[in-house]
Design an enzyme around this catalytic site. Structure first.
Site, PDB file in Angstrom:
ATOM      1  N   LYS A  70      10.319 -14.784  -8.535  1.00 57.11           N
ATOM      2  CA  LYS A  70      11.569 -14.477  -7.813  1.00 57.11           C
ATOM      3  C   LYS A  70      11.310 -14.431  -6.307  1.00 57.11           C
ATOM      4  O   LYS A  70      10.250 -13.950  -5.876  1.00 57.11           O
ATOM      5  CB  LYS A  70      12.144 -13.147  -8.321  1.00 57.11           C
ATOM      6  N   SER A  82      20.519 -10.151 -10.843  1.00 57.75           N
ATOM      7  CA  SER A  82      20.254 -11.005  -9.705  1.00 57.75           C
ATOM      8  C   SER A  82      19.122 -12.007  -9.925  1.00 57.75           C
ATOM      9  O   SER A  82      18.974 -12.941  -9.145  1.00 57.75           O
ATOM     10  CB  SER A  82      19.898 -10.149  -8.494  1.00 57.75           C
ATOM     11  N   SER A 106      18.910  -6.362 -13.408  1.00 59.51           N
ATOM     12  CA  SER A 106      18.770  -7.710 -12.854  1.00 59.51           C
ATOM     13  C   SER A 106      17.770  -8.612 -13.567  1.00 59.51           C
ATOM     14  O   SER A 106      17.667  -9.793 -13.240  1.00 59.51           O
ATOM     15  CB  SER A 106      18.379  -7.632 -11.370  1.00 59.51           C
TER      16      SER A 106
END
Lengths: 99, 493
Positions: free
Chosen positions: B77, B152, B176
């Site tokens: 990420k 997210s 997330s």
């Protein structure tokens, strides 16, 4: 509404954010919806509930001491938008000192 | 098609085994996802924020071939610091910024033989539940391109789902990792707070943030967790002592009691998700676990508490982005305060600005007691509710999200509706508990259904055993439309 346009302007100034005049009301409506929802907390019985500031509670933190490892100034400055003579550059903060 | 070109279909465990036995070159393993499924999917799905063929090649060439993750390609990420790729958190304010050091989890990944093949798209600063709030544009759900992948960590989840990589790292502050895992039909683990180092994870809500893991197989989650978990002297919030041993992830669930809080899905939960819960519960029972019906109501108060605590911490954490030390600086500032305001206003997107404003309000003079302090007290109550539930069972089985993946744009201008999609995931963050989203088949329209398992602190082994029981019983490791089922590496188990 929980907060009005003037309040949004005040908070934005605290947060160093600029909100265009034409957007102020829309932002106030959106923030108010969330804050009014947050008022559901008022219905909770919180008697005897001390604040949890950290999870998991009671875990010891490591000692706040230097570990001997450092980053070089060059490495740190490499990500900055403007650098001069080994320093971060910012606009003049203090004027007329020792003119 | 050669076996090496098909390596993307393998589990991470099979890739590592093939690399260790020299049946597979890590360079081929890393290339396989890009030359295969990415050609078909990446342009539409847009899971990747940063990658580069030369960097992938050299990372794979230099990978350790004797570690537990030998040669396994991993997408990271974009809010985890890496030295070979930019770390921008999906934000204009960090455009082009390269971290001067690596996150501990990234370092451990490489030490175990993992190959970082790029950075995953994400909601800006991890604030969002749909991966629509990225400065690079949205990520789409590989199962249905009109729908969001969740967020997210939507880029990480989508990349694992369509086969680009067998493993990915994300972060989970309020769901997330688990919610995008559910939306994309993969496994998503949010570990116990403090078990995975947060050193090098760009901070959002420090008392809630955890690095999380994505995979298409329960065993791969266990393998990645074992390689990354454990104390880190560079993270003050790291838990002391060794992480729990997850090697018995396939040991079965005989005697395990799972809580069944059916009151949570009496209303407001999509029917295919309720069906997925029933299927999962039946699978656990067939494997020898016992269902314990119970009432559990952290619900709306949890969402309210979460969005006050998380935004308050975010407003403080994101104060550091001011145009002086990192990334982007606005032009034309007349003084230093003007520099801060212009840089932040130009650099942050709408959701980040909204949350900074909310957090600033919750912390501001006159409102601190009414909002932030009350939210912290509610957090204590939620912790107690979990403790009471875990007095009666070893795990809780509940939905990951109340809905199937929603359509792009559906909630983008309605923050409260977006926030409520986290209703089942935030409790684990508020209480510091581990949670795992498990694929539980498909809805009648062909969308992934995810269910969630929650455990007490350090309950990761039980989570994985239960996930494995559901996996063995179901058909979890399916890939989206048109993909064949995964194949075993020739000669491997």
């Amino acid at each position: 509404m929980a907060i009005d346009d003037a309040e949004v302007r005040r908070i934005a100034a605290l947060a160093r954010l600029e909100i265009a005049d034409e957007d102020l009301h829309h932002v106030a409506v959106q923030l108010s919806a969330v804050l009014e929802f947050a008022a559901t907390l008022n219905a909770l019985d919180l008697e005897g509930c001390e604040p949890t500031t950290f999870a998991p509670a009671g875990e010891p933190l490591r000692a706040d001491a230097p570990d001997g490892r450092t980053l070089g100034a060059e490495d740190v400055l490499a990500g900055a938008p403007e650098v001069r003579d080994g320093c971060f550059v910012v606009p003049i903060i203090v004027e007329n000192v020792n003119p | 098609m050669s076996a090496a070109a098909d390596a993307w279909r393998l589990s991470a465990a099979s890739v590592a085994e093939a690399v260790r036995s020299r049946a597979l070159d890590p360079v081929d393993a890393a290339a396989s996802g890009w030359d295969g499924p990415a050609r078909r999917w990446e342009r539409d799905v847009h899971a990747v924020a940063h990658s580069d063929p030369a960097a992938r090649h050299s990372a794979a060439r230099d990978a350790r071939t004797d570690g537990p993750l030998a040669g396994v390609p991993v997408l990271v990420k974009d809010n985890l610091c890496t030295t070979d790729y930019p770390t921008t958190c999906g934000s204009r304010i960090l455009a082009g910024w390269h971290a001067p050091y690596e996150a501990t989890v990234v370092r451990r990944l490489r030490e175990a033989g993992g190959v970082v093949v790029g950075k995953a798209n994400m909601d800006e600063f991890a604030m969002g539940s749909s991966t629509e709030f990225s400065c690079y544009g949205p990520t789409r759900n590989p199962w249905d391109l009109d729908r969001v992948p969740g967020g997210s960590s939507g880029g990480s989840a989508a990349a694992v789902a369509y086969g680009l990589v067998p493993l990915a790292l994300g972060s989970d502050t309020g769901g997330s990792v688990r919610q995008p895992a559910a939306f994309c039909g993969v496994y998503g683990l949010k570990p116990t707070y403090g078990r995975l180092s947060r050193y090098g994870l760009v901070a959002f809500g420090s008392s809630l943030d955890q690095v999380g893991l994505f995979a298409r197989h329960a065993g791969d989650v266990a393998m990645l967790y074992a390689a990354l978990a454990g104390p880190d002297p560079f993270d003050a919030t790291s838990r002391p002592g060794p992480a729990p041993d997850v090697s018995p992830w396939d040991a079965g669930v005989a005697g395990l009691r799972f809580g069944w809080p059916a009151n949570l899905w009496e209303k407001g939960v999509d029917a295919p998700i309720v069906a997925g819960l029933e299927r999962s519960a039946a699978a656990l029972e067939r494997a020898g676990a016992t269902r314990v019906p119970l009432e559990f109501r952290p619900g709306d108060a949890g969402v309210a508490a979460y969005y006050l605590v998380a935004t308050a911490e975010a407003s403080s954490n994101l104060a550091r982005f001011d145009g002086v030390r990192y990334g982007r600086r606005a032009a034309g500032a007349t003084d230093v305060f003007d520099l801060y305001t212009r840089t932040r206003s130009e650099g942050f997107g709408p959701e980040v600005r909204r949350r900074i404003l909310l957090g600033t309000y919750a912390l501001s003079s006159g409102y601190y007691d009414a909002y932030y302090l009350k939210a912290q007290r509610a957090r204590t109550r939620i912790r107690r509710e979990f403790a009471a539930a875990f007095g009666r069972c070893d795990l809780l089985l509940l939905p990951t999200a109340p809905t199937l993946p929603f359509r792009l744009g559906e909630k983008v201008d309605d923050p409260l509706a977006m926030y409520l999609s986290d209703v089942f995931t935030i409790g684990a963050n508020l209480a510091g508990l581990p949670g795992l989203s498990v694929p539980a088949g498909l809805s009648p329209e062909g969308l992934p259904v995810g269910v969630q398992l929650l455990a007490p602190e350090d309950g990761e082994p039980a989570l994985l055993r239960a996930a494995r029981a559901i996996e063995v019983d179901g058909d979890a490791a399916r890939l989206p439309r048109g993909h064949e089922r995964e194949v075993a590496w020739p000669g491997s188990r």
